[in-house]
Design an enzyme around this catalytic site. Structure first.
Site, PDB file in Angstrom:
ATOM      1  N   HIS A  74       5.732  -3.786  -5.301  1.00  0.00           N
ATOM      2  CA  HIS A  74       4.378  -3.844  -5.710  1.00  0.00           C
ATOM      3  C   HIS A  74       3.845  -5.394  -6.044  1.00  0.00           C
ATOM      4  O   HIS A  74       3.091  -5.467  -6.894  1.00  0.00           O
ATOM      5  CB  HIS A  74       3.768  -2.793  -6.814  1.00  0.00           C
ATOM      6  CG  HIS A  74       2.574  -2.542  -6.713  1.00  0.00           C
ATOM      7  ND1 HIS A  74       1.234  -3.206  -7.195  1.00  0.00           N
ATOM      8  CD2 HIS A  74       1.933  -1.498  -6.063  1.00  0.00           C
ATOM      9  CE1 HIS A  74       0.457  -2.542  -6.903  1.00  0.00           C
ATOM     10  NE2 HIS A  74       0.527  -1.253  -6.417  1.00  0.00           N
ATOM     11  N   HIS A 102      -4.689   7.228  -7.693  1.00  0.00           N
ATOM     12  CA  HIS A 102      -3.373   6.612  -8.195  1.00  0.00           C
ATOM     13  C   HIS A 102      -2.626   7.782  -9.019  1.00  0.00           C
ATOM     14  O   HIS A 102      -3.110   8.346 -10.167  1.00  0.00           O
ATOM     15  CB  HIS A 102      -3.488   5.478  -9.164  1.00  0.00           C
ATOM     16  CG  HIS A 102      -3.654   4.402  -8.132  1.00  0.00           C
ATOM     17  ND1 HIS A 102      -5.185   4.215  -7.928  1.00  0.00           N
ATOM     18  CD2 HIS A 102      -3.245   3.250  -7.655  1.00  0.00           C
ATOM     19  CE1 HIS A 102      -5.522   3.201  -7.296  1.00  0.00           C
ATOM     20  NE2 HIS A 102      -4.357   2.515  -6.925  1.00  0.00           N
ATOM     21  N   ASP A 119      -1.516   6.368  -4.739  1.00  0.00           N
ATOM     22  CA  ASP A 119      -0.600   5.317  -4.746  1.00  0.00           C
ATOM     23  C   ASP A 119       0.201   5.183  -6.034  1.00  0.00           C
ATOM     24  O   ASP A 119      -0.057   5.792  -7.185  1.00  0.00           O
ATOM     25  CB  ASP A 119      -1.501   4.019  -4.572  1.00  0.00           C
ATOM     26  CG  ASP A 119      -2.049   3.880  -3.104  1.00  0.00           C
ATOM     27  OD1 ASP A 119      -2.016   4.748  -2.396  1.00  0.00           O
ATOM     28  OD2 ASP A 119      -2.605   2.832  -3.021  1.00  0.00           O
TER      29      ASP A 119
HETATM   30 NI    NI Z   1      -0.571   0.099  -5.575  1.00  0.00          NI
END
Ligand code: NI
Length: 299
Positions: free
Chosen positions: A160, A251, A105
């Site tokens: 986001h 991430h 992500d």
């Molecule tokens: Ni995120």
């Protein structure tokens, strides 16, 4: 302006110095060089069984025009396929076999994402990247490379924000702007979405499923890598908690997470897991009855 891939390649009015155009020019130049060298090599064999077949050019042929942006996989509406009976949310998927999906992500990141792509390519692993639209606009070349190397792209909103605090029109805007940024950069349409912070109301999940065709994808394995516990902790948390049908959250924004990946990926491969993308994993879904039957075959 319009950003369909065809137009990026063909419009002479569009003179942005985009990577796509440069790459395309480089490709055309390289192709011309290849053709020239092939001609030189074949000039001595213009007769005989291997001589090239000559045909008259069809000068009346015109490439069909495309009406509006035409994105690859735009016909693959997931709501009509894999999520029809499955509801709008997946944290893991019941599959027959050792399949898992690893997801990254908050990219694309100009250094960490390419470094991760190298690691994935070395192992022939395909992953799913939930990207932020605003970052896609900043690093479109990184997204193009991600798509070119066979990975799947998911929608992780444009800015986001915590979507559960937003009204419907803002949620639509977050999905639409990210989807458009992905289409503009890499000519693909996402098949799934993941809400930032995992926060999305059921009503919003249904709205997004109905209007964008995205199932909501959460996760079954969370190494809390964003807290930067160190690469070895990230690797061991993922290796300990991943089971078949699992969706692993990580991430690529964080260099420590990418540092953890060689050991993580090799460890998962060693345990016999097979990597697929999120929409592939969902497409493999079996129902609980089938799962039972495969464990205890009836005679
Ligand atoms: Ni995120």
């Amino acid at each position: 302006m319009d950003h369909s891939p065809e137009q990026i390649g063909s419009s002479s009015a569009d003179n942005r110095p985009s990577l796509g155009k440069l790459t395309r020019r480089g490709f055309i130049a390289a192709s011309a060089a290849t053709i020239a060298s092939c001609k030189a090599a074949s000039s001595t064999t213009s007769t005989g069984p291997n001589a090239p077949i000559k045909s008259t050019a069809n000068k009346d042929y015109r490439t069909p025009s495309v009406d509006g942006p035409s994105l690859r996989n735009n016909a693959g509406n997931p709501s009509a396929n894999f999520s029809k009976d499955a509801g709008t949310t997946f944290s893991r998927v019941l599959v027959s076999g050792n399949y898992i999906a690893i997801t990254f992500d908050d990219g694309p990141h100009p250094q960490n994402t390419p470094r991760l792509l190298d690691m994935l390519a070395q192992r022939n692993i395909k992953a799913t990247f939930y990207v932020i639209g605003r970052s896609v606009d900043l690093h479109p070349g990184v997204l193009r490379r991600t798509v070119a190397e066979g990975h799947e792209i998911g929608n992780h909103s444009h800015t986001h924000r915590l979507l559960s605090k937003l009204g419907d029109s803002e949620v639509r805007q977050e999905m639409k702007l990210c989807q458009d940024a992905i289409g503009r950069a890499a000519g693909v349409r996402p098949r799934t979405m993941r809400p930032p912070y995992g926060g999305l109301l059921q009503r919003q999940r249904e709205l997004i499923q109905n209007e964008f065709g995205y199932p909501t994808i959460l996760w079954s394995v969370d190494p809390l890598d964003w807290k930067r516990p160190g690469p070895s902790v990230v690797a061991s948390r993922i290796l300990t908690n991943t089971t078949a049908g699992g969706i692993v959250l990580a991430h690529d924004l964080h260099s420590q997470t990418v540092d953890a990946m060689p050991a993580t990926l090799d460890g998962l491969l060693k345990k016999g897991f097979k990597f697929v993308t999120v929409s592939q994993l969902i497409a493999m879904k079996i129902d609980a009855g089938d799962a039972q039957a495969s464990v205890k075959p009836t005679s």
